[in-house]
Each structure stands twice: as structure tokens, then as C-alpha cells.
Design an enzyme around this catalytic site. Structure first.
Site, PDB file in Angstrom:
ATOM      1  N   CYS A 118       0.808  -1.237   0.173  1.00  0.00           N
ATOM      2  CA  CYS A 118      -0.197   0.045   0.029  1.00  0.00           C
ATOM      3  C   CYS A 118       0.926   1.159  -0.043  1.00  0.00           C
ATOM      4  CB  CYS A 118      -0.795   0.163   1.453  1.00  0.00           C
ATOM      5  SG  CYS A 118      -1.809  -1.357   1.451  1.00  0.00           S
ATOM      6  N   HIS A 258      -3.453   6.981   2.001  1.00  0.00           N
ATOM      7  CA  HIS A 258      -3.818   5.486   1.367  1.00  0.00           C
ATOM      8  C   HIS A 258      -5.152   5.262   2.116  1.00  0.00           C
ATOM      9  CE1 HIS A 258      -4.440   1.488   0.570  1.00  0.00           C
ATOM     10  NE2 HIS A 258      -4.020   1.221   1.863  1.00  0.00           N
ATOM     11  N   ASN A 288     -10.229  -0.351  -0.424  1.00  0.00           N
ATOM     12  CA  ASN A 288      -8.830  -0.149  -0.392  1.00  0.00           C
ATOM     13  C   ASN A 288      -8.099  -0.819  -1.736  1.00  0.00           C
ATOM     14  OD1 ASN A 288      -6.032  -0.687   0.129  1.00  0.00           O
ATOM     15  ND2 ASN A 288      -6.567  -1.650   2.101  1.00  0.00           N
TER      16      ASN A 288
HETATM   17  N1  COA Z   1     -19.261  -8.517   8.618  1.00  0.00           N
HETATM   18  C1  COA Z   1     -19.564  -9.235   9.764  1.00  0.00           C
HETATM   19  N2  COA Z   1     -18.874  -9.462  10.856  1.00  0.00           N
HETATM   20  C2  COA Z   1     -17.673  -9.551  10.773  1.00  0.00           C
HETATM   21  C3  COA Z   1     -16.982  -8.947   9.523  1.00  0.00           C
HETATM   22  C4  COA Z   1     -17.751  -8.933   8.544  1.00  0.00           C
HETATM   23  N3  COA Z   1     -17.487  -8.373   7.341  1.00  0.00           N
HETATM   24  N4  COA Z   1     -15.738  -9.103   9.561  1.00  0.00           N
HETATM   25  C5  COA Z   1     -15.276  -9.446  10.961  1.00  0.00           C
HETATM   26  N5  COA Z   1     -16.580  -9.716  11.677  1.00  0.00           N
HETATM   27  C6  COA Z   1     -16.660 -10.196  13.089  1.00  0.00           C
HETATM   28  C7  COA Z   1     -15.720 -10.955  13.380  1.00  0.00           C
HETATM   29  O1  COA Z   1     -16.075 -12.440  13.181  1.00  0.00           O
HETATM   30  C8  COA Z   1     -15.623 -10.901  15.004  1.00  0.00           C
HETATM   31  O2  COA Z   1     -16.638 -11.492  15.585  1.00  0.00           O
HETATM   32  P1  COA Z   1     -16.281 -12.463  16.528  1.00  0.00           P
HETATM   33  O3  COA Z   1     -15.776 -11.628  17.743  1.00  0.00           O
HETATM   34  O4  COA Z   1     -17.663 -13.167  16.838  1.00  0.00           O
HETATM   35  O5  COA Z   1     -15.366 -13.472  16.095  1.00  0.00           O
HETATM   36  C9  COA Z   1     -16.032  -9.388  14.992  1.00  0.00           C
HETATM   37  O6  COA Z   1     -16.686  -8.978  13.855  1.00  0.00           O
HETATM   38  C10 COA Z   1     -14.915  -8.534  15.101  1.00  0.00           C
HETATM   39  O7  COA Z   1     -13.638  -8.807  14.397  1.00  0.00           O
HETATM   40  P2  COA Z   1     -12.565  -7.929  14.108  1.00  0.00           P
HETATM   41  O8  COA Z   1     -11.733  -8.548  12.733  1.00  0.00           O
HETATM   42  O9  COA Z   1     -11.649  -7.748  15.454  1.00  0.00           O
HETATM   43  O10 COA Z   1     -13.162  -6.447  13.492  1.00  0.00           O
HETATM   44  P3  COA Z   1     -12.548  -5.206  13.545  1.00  0.00           P
HETATM   45  O11 COA Z   1     -13.269  -4.211  14.410  1.00  0.00           O
HETATM   46  O12 COA Z   1     -10.742  -5.144  13.833  1.00  0.00           O
HETATM   47  O13 COA Z   1     -12.747  -4.632  12.076  1.00  0.00           O
HETATM   48  C11 COA Z   1     -11.635  -4.457   9.887  1.00  0.00           C
HETATM   49  C12 COA Z   1     -12.010  -5.537  10.998  1.00  0.00           C
HETATM   50  C13 COA Z   1     -10.767  -5.419   8.832  1.00  0.00           C
HETATM   51  C14 COA Z   1     -12.504  -3.810   9.322  1.00  0.00           C
HETATM   52  C15 COA Z   1     -10.300  -3.586  10.497  1.00  0.00           C
HETATM   53  O14 COA Z   1      -9.505  -4.548  11.641  1.00  0.00           O
HETATM   54  C16 COA Z   1      -9.494  -3.035   9.739  1.00  0.00           C
HETATM   55  O15 COA Z   1      -9.697  -2.107   8.885  1.00  0.00           O
HETATM   56  N6  COA Z   1      -8.157  -3.333   9.893  1.00  0.00           N
HETATM   57  C17 COA Z   1      -6.932  -2.995   8.928  1.00  0.00           C
HETATM   58  C18 COA Z   1      -7.294  -3.447   7.394  1.00  0.00           C
HETATM   59  C19 COA Z   1      -6.062  -3.864   6.699  1.00  0.00           C
HETATM   60  O16 COA Z   1      -5.176  -4.685   7.234  1.00  0.00           O
HETATM   61  N7  COA Z   1      -5.744  -3.159   5.486  1.00  0.00           N
HETATM   62  C20 COA Z   1      -4.782  -3.577   4.679  1.00  0.00           C
HETATM   63  C21 COA Z   1      -3.662  -2.830   4.862  1.00  0.00           C
HETATM   64  S1  COA Z   1      -3.823  -0.955   4.771  1.00  0.00           S
END
Ligand code: COA
Length: 331
Positions: A118, A258, A288
């Protein structure tokens, strides 16, 4: 090299390309157990673009590159260098940049790819500026292009909601109209590759029936971890701008981040004392797009008149590697 200051480089032209097909959050509801209500508040994404079956990364890159050349009123023949920032190249080799060179030619410009996930466009901007400042090049075509849909696991709701396809391009040249790269900083921490990776398909874990069965050719990410690291690093990068340049963050007209997640950007900006309005965001419609995201946003901001000649703009990125970078430019 970690930082650079006052390089006589300007953006002569910008272009972008998005594939026609739209994949909305509602479309994703039919594929994985997710919902628009979950995705929008957590990411800011409503829809993303998906390349057609016959399109690969170079096709997207070529479309954006042609528009950038036209915007710069430059022919391909006048280019000295073609850089394509991508983590989803057409092939392991030849470089996607060579395929772009052949398509936009005739030109004998040197061509190679740059893989900093990225952060690729910011890395590329600094490389290109170094080549121009050293006298090795006058005109550089820098493209950020990705077809992330090909490496996205549409059975994994934690990651498949995030990514989209697209390309953005900039023609950079030796300054004629007052543009400048005022300050840049690049960095990396390769000690935790597993946080954001495609495990198979390279020489560590070549493609096999097993790697395919185990879905190891798709992006895997530890979202929470990336989120925390990204916010902290973006804050550090912004803090160093006034320290190193004497330019206050309030003097910056536009932040071009980004487009990783609207909450990452909002949290980093607000903790740096900036309003969210400073950031140009288009994540709601493109998701993204990794290395394509900054040039896509930049081209859009310039086309709608929000980014104007003479403005100070801050390019800001964090991504796989882990890699990060900032570039403060006078547009
Ligand atoms: N829809 C519904 N529920 C979802 C979901 C979706 N698309 N994705 C995850 N969940 C659920 C999970 O299963 C989890 O449930 P559980 O507690 O029952 O297991 C809960 O939501 C929390 O999951 P988590 O992964 O901790 O969510 P989060 O709040 O961290 O949000 C992202 C997830 C991916 C949106 C966030 O972490 C993010 O944007 N991270 C950076 C992204 C990244 O790496 N980008 C690439 C590089 S720039």
C-alpha cells in the site's frame, strides 16, 4: 535513505482508471455472512470496483497511464522511466511496467515494478524524484495499479469486504511551474510479515495442489494489529513534518492518505490535531486499492478542483511489508 528534502520535482499530469463492474456491500451480503450495516461504520466502504475477467493489472495501468500522459501533454517517447507500483503484477516476470511500456509506446524508457504494497506509490514518488533530482531522468511515469480481487478470499468476511481494483498514474518531471517535493520519509519493518501477506505462490511456498486447497494464494491479514500499527505510524509521520520542515500541519491544504479504512485515517488525523475534512477520501466508492489508492484519490481531487496548483498536499501511506511513507509536495 530515510528522508529527502526540497527536490525540484512536480506532478505534470494525472490519470486514473476504474473497472466498470461494481461490487456493493449488498452484493457481498449474498457471498459471505456480512452486512452493509457492519461494513460502513467499521470501514467507510460502500462499494468497490472489480476488474473484468479479461483485464489484468497492466490493462488498468495502461488506461490510467494514457490519461496521465494526455493530462501532462507528453508523449510516451519523452518518458525516461516507467515505474509501476503493484503487489498484484500480471506475472512474476516480466515486470508489469514492461507490459505498460509496450502498450503506451513507442518508447525505450526503462521500466520496472516496485513492490511496497500500500506504500508503493509514495515509495515510487520518492524513487522517481531521486532519479529526476540526480539528473538521470527528466520525465517519469509512475503508476499505482492493482487487481486485488484476484488475490482476495471471498470466503473470508474479515478481508473480502476491504479490497477493490483500479489504477492511478502521475507523470513527474523536473520542476517548471513551481512544484516541489518539500519533504519525504520512507520506512519499513520486515520483522512481522505474517500480519499482512499472501503466503504462497513465491519461492518460499510455490504453488501446489496443497497451497491451492488451503487457500494460501489469497491475502491474509490480522486486521486489528494492522489497524493499531497504521494509526500510530501515520501519527508519527505527521508529527515529523513540522519538526523537519517548519511547516505547520495547518498549512497543508490536503492530506491524500492511502484509503485503508476511514477509521484509521480519522483517528490518525484527529490525534494529530487535524479535521477529517483535510483528508480527501474516496474509500466509499473504491475500497482499499493498495498502491493505486493515493494516485486514484489525487487524480480525482485534481479533476474536481479540490486540489489546485500551488497547494501543499501530504501523501501518507502504511501497508504490507510492513512499509510506510510520507511525501509533502507543492502540487
Ligand atoms: N461482517 C460481519 N462481521 C464481521 C466481519 C464482516 N465483514 N468481519 C469480521 N466480523 C466479525 C468477526 O467475526 C468478529 O466476530 P467475533 O468476535 O464473533 O469473532 C468481530 O466482527 C470483530 O472482528 P475483528 O476482525 O476484530 O473486527 P475489527 O473491528 O478489527 O474490524 C477490519 C475488521 C478489517 C475492518 C479492521 O480491523 C481493519 O480495517 N483493519 C485494517 C485493514 C487492513 O489490514 N488493511 C490492509 C492494509 S492497509
Amino acid at each position: 535513505m530515510r528522508t529527502a528534502q526540497h527536490l525540484p520535482v512536480e506532478v505534470a499530469g494525472l490519470g486514473s482508471y476504474l473497472p466498470e463492474r461494481i461490487l456493493s456491500n449488498h452484493d457481498l451480503e449474498a457471498i459471505v455472512d456480512t452486512s452493509d450495516e457492519w461494513i460502513v461504520p467499521r470501514t467507510g466502504i460502500r462499494e468497490r470496483r472489480i476488474a473484468a475477467d479479461e483485464q489484468a493489472t497492466s490493462d488498468l495501468a495502461v488506461a490510467a497511464a494514457r490519461r496521465a500522459l494526455q493530462d501532462a501533454a507528453l508523449t510516451a517517447k519523452e518518458l525516461d522511466v516507467i515505474l509501476v507500483a503493484t503487489c498484484t503484477p500480471d506475472h512474476l516476470f516480466p515486470a508489469t511496467a514492461c507490459l505498460v511500456q509496450a502498450a503506451i509506446g513507442p518508447t525505450d524508457a526503462m521500466a520496472c515494478d516496485l513492490e511496497a504494497a500500500c506504500s508503493g506509490f509514495v515509495y515510487g514518488f520518492v524513487y522517481a524524484s531521486g532519479l529526476i533530482a540526480s539528473g538521470m531522468a527528466d520525465n517519469v511515469l509512475l503508476v499505482g495499479a492493482e487487481t486485488l480481487s484476484r488475490v482476495t478470499d471471498y470466503t473470508d468476511r474479515r478481508s473480502c469486504i476491504l479490497f477493490g481494483d483500479g489504477a492511478g498514474a502521475a507523470v513527474l518531471r523536473r520542476t517548471r511551474n513551481g512544484g516541489e517535493l518539500l519533504y519525504a520519509e520512507l520506512g519499513a519493518d520486515g520483522s512481522r510479515p505474517e500480519i499482512l501477506e499472501i503466503p504462497a505462490g513465491g519461492t518460499r511456498l510455490p504453488a501446489s495442489h496443497q497451497t491451492v486447497d488451503e487457500r494460501r494464494h489469497y491475502m491474509q491479514l490480522q486486521g486489528r494489529e494492522v489497524f493499531k500499527l497504521a494509526v500510530n505510524k501515520l501519527i508519527e509521520l505527521m508529527q515529523r513534518i513540522p519538526e523537519q520542515t517548519g511547516i505547520g500541519l495547518d498549512e497543508i491544504k490536503m492530506v491524500l492518505p492511502h484509503q485503508s479504512n476511514v477509521r484509521i485515517i480519522k483517528s490518525a488525523l484527529e490525534r494529530s490535531g487535524l479535521e477529517m475534512e483535510k483528508a480527501y477520501m474516496n474509500i466509499d466508492t473504491v475500497g482499499n486499492t493498495s498502491a493505486a489508492s493515493i494516485p486514484l484519490a489525487m487524480a480525482e481531487a485534481a479533476a474536481c478542483g479540490k486540489l489546485q496548483r500551488g497547494d501543499l498536499a501530504l501523501l501518507l501511506a502504511f501497508g504490507g511489508g510492513l512499509t510506510w511513507g510520507s511525501a509533502l509536495i507543492r502540487y
